[in-house]
Design an enzyme around this catalytic site. Structure first.
Site, PDB file in Angstrom:
ATOM      1  N   ARG A  81      12.876  23.795 -44.290  1.00  0.00           N
ATOM      2  CA  ARG A  81      13.177  22.414 -43.924  1.00  0.00           C
ATOM      3  C   ARG A  81      12.450  22.029 -42.646  1.00  0.00           C
ATOM      4  O   ARG A  81      12.494  22.735 -41.650  1.00  0.00           O
ATOM      5  CB  ARG A  81      14.687  22.219 -43.725  1.00  0.00           C
ATOM      6  CG  ARG A  81      15.107  20.858 -43.161  1.00  0.00           C
ATOM      7  CD  ARG A  81      14.909  19.729 -44.172  1.00  0.00           C
ATOM      8  NE  ARG A  81      15.088  18.436 -43.585  1.00  0.00           N
ATOM      9  CZ  ARG A  81      16.216  17.710 -43.628  1.00  0.00           C
ATOM     10  NH1 ARG A  81      17.271  18.184 -44.234  1.00  0.00           N
ATOM     11  NH2 ARG A  81      16.264  16.534 -43.079  1.00  0.00           N
ATOM     12  N   ARG A  90      11.836  16.467 -48.479  1.00  0.00           N
ATOM     13  CA  ARG A  90      12.327  17.717 -47.906  1.00  0.00           C
ATOM     14  C   ARG A  90      12.482  18.828 -48.934  1.00  0.00           C
ATOM     15  O   ARG A  90      12.767  18.564 -50.094  1.00  0.00           O
ATOM     16  CB  ARG A  90      13.644  17.496 -47.182  1.00  0.00           C
ATOM     17  CG  ARG A  90      14.689  16.833 -48.041  1.00  0.00           C
ATOM     18  CD  ARG A  90      15.714  16.105 -47.236  1.00  0.00           C
ATOM     19  NE  ARG A  90      15.093  14.962 -46.606  1.00  0.00           N
ATOM     20  CZ  ARG A  90      15.738  14.003 -45.993  1.00  0.00           C
ATOM     21  NH1 ARG A  90      17.020  14.027 -45.901  1.00  0.00           N
ATOM     22  NH2 ARG A  90      15.100  13.004 -45.449  1.00  0.00           N
ATOM     23  N   ASP A  93      18.031  19.622 -48.191  1.00  0.00           N
ATOM     24  CA  ASP A  93      18.884  18.830 -47.313  1.00  0.00           C
ATOM     25  C   ASP A  93      20.320  19.177 -47.660  1.00  0.00           C
ATOM     26  O   ASP A  93      20.716  19.071 -48.826  1.00  0.00           O
ATOM     27  CB  ASP A  93      18.617  17.339 -47.527  1.00  0.00           C
ATOM     28  CG  ASP A  93      19.367  16.448 -46.563  1.00  0.00           C
ATOM     29  OD1 ASP A  93      19.625  16.877 -45.427  1.00  0.00           O
ATOM     30  OD2 ASP A  93      19.697  15.312 -46.946  1.00  0.00           O
ATOM     31  N   ASP A  95      24.162  18.211 -46.480  1.00  0.00           N
ATOM     32  CA  ASP A  95      24.964  17.285 -45.680  1.00  0.00           C
ATOM     33  C   ASP A  95      26.440  17.606 -45.825  1.00  0.00           C
ATOM     34  O   ASP A  95      26.950  17.733 -46.945  1.00  0.00           O
ATOM     35  CB  ASP A  95      24.741  15.836 -46.135  1.00  0.00           C
ATOM     36  CG  ASP A  95      23.375  15.311 -45.776  1.00  0.00           C
ATOM     37  OD1 ASP A  95      22.852  15.686 -44.713  1.00  0.00           O
ATOM     38  OD2 ASP A  95      22.823  14.521 -46.562  1.00  0.00           O
TER      39      ASP A  95
END
Length: 159
Positions: A81, A90, A93, A95
């Site tokens: 990343r 990317r 990712d 989250d």
């Protein structure tokens, strides 16, 4: 603590990367992988590049939100990343979408994730895992689906 993690990738072998990320989540300390959504494809939002592969994972963890975030960032880095600019394509990712019913506002972490109700690629996989889920300070996740209906998203067939 019940937590939900949004997963996305659109560089390299994105499907394989998402699968490896889910496996890495299952091996976090003091953490159990409860469930994972199907894989979804979605067009980039506020960005360009190939379609993303997205999923959501449900975990039970004894880690603090900050410690969990540090582990998520380490998994991202292990998958190459980089953050050259906002919303850049990317390799991975991760989250932190929800951390129980907590609302967290710090310089490095905002939970619930501030844009989760605006993204079909978050809402649809999340609802697949927890149809009646409530987003603290926002309401029921299902109530936001109509607002993202115009976003292109598709479910990949199971392997």
């Amino acid at each position: 603590m019940q937590v939900f993690i949004g997963i996305g990738a659109n560089l390299g072998d994105a499907k394989a990367t998402v699968g490896k990320a889910i496996a890495a989540l299952a091996h976090l300390p003091d953490t159990t992988l409860v469930a994972q959504s199907a894989l979804f494809g979605s067009a980039p939002v506020d960005s360009s590049g190939d379609d993303y592969v997205n999923a959501v994972a449900e975990l039970n963890t004894g880690l603090s939100a900050t410690a969990l975030l540090q582990h998520l960032q380490a998994i991202e880095l292990a998958h190459g990343r980089e953050r050259p600019y906002h919303n850049a394509p990317r390799t991975l990712d991760l989250d932190l979408l929800l951390y129980g019913a907590e609302k967290i506002q710090t310089a490095e972490l905002q939970v619930p994730h501030p844009r989760m109700t605006e993204r079909a690629f978050v809402l649809l996989p999340l609802l697949q895992l927890a149809a009646g889920i409530h987003i603290p300070g926002k309401g029921h996740a299902q109530d936001f689906v109509a607002a993202v209906a115009s976003q292109r998203i598709y479910e990949f067939p199971p392997n």
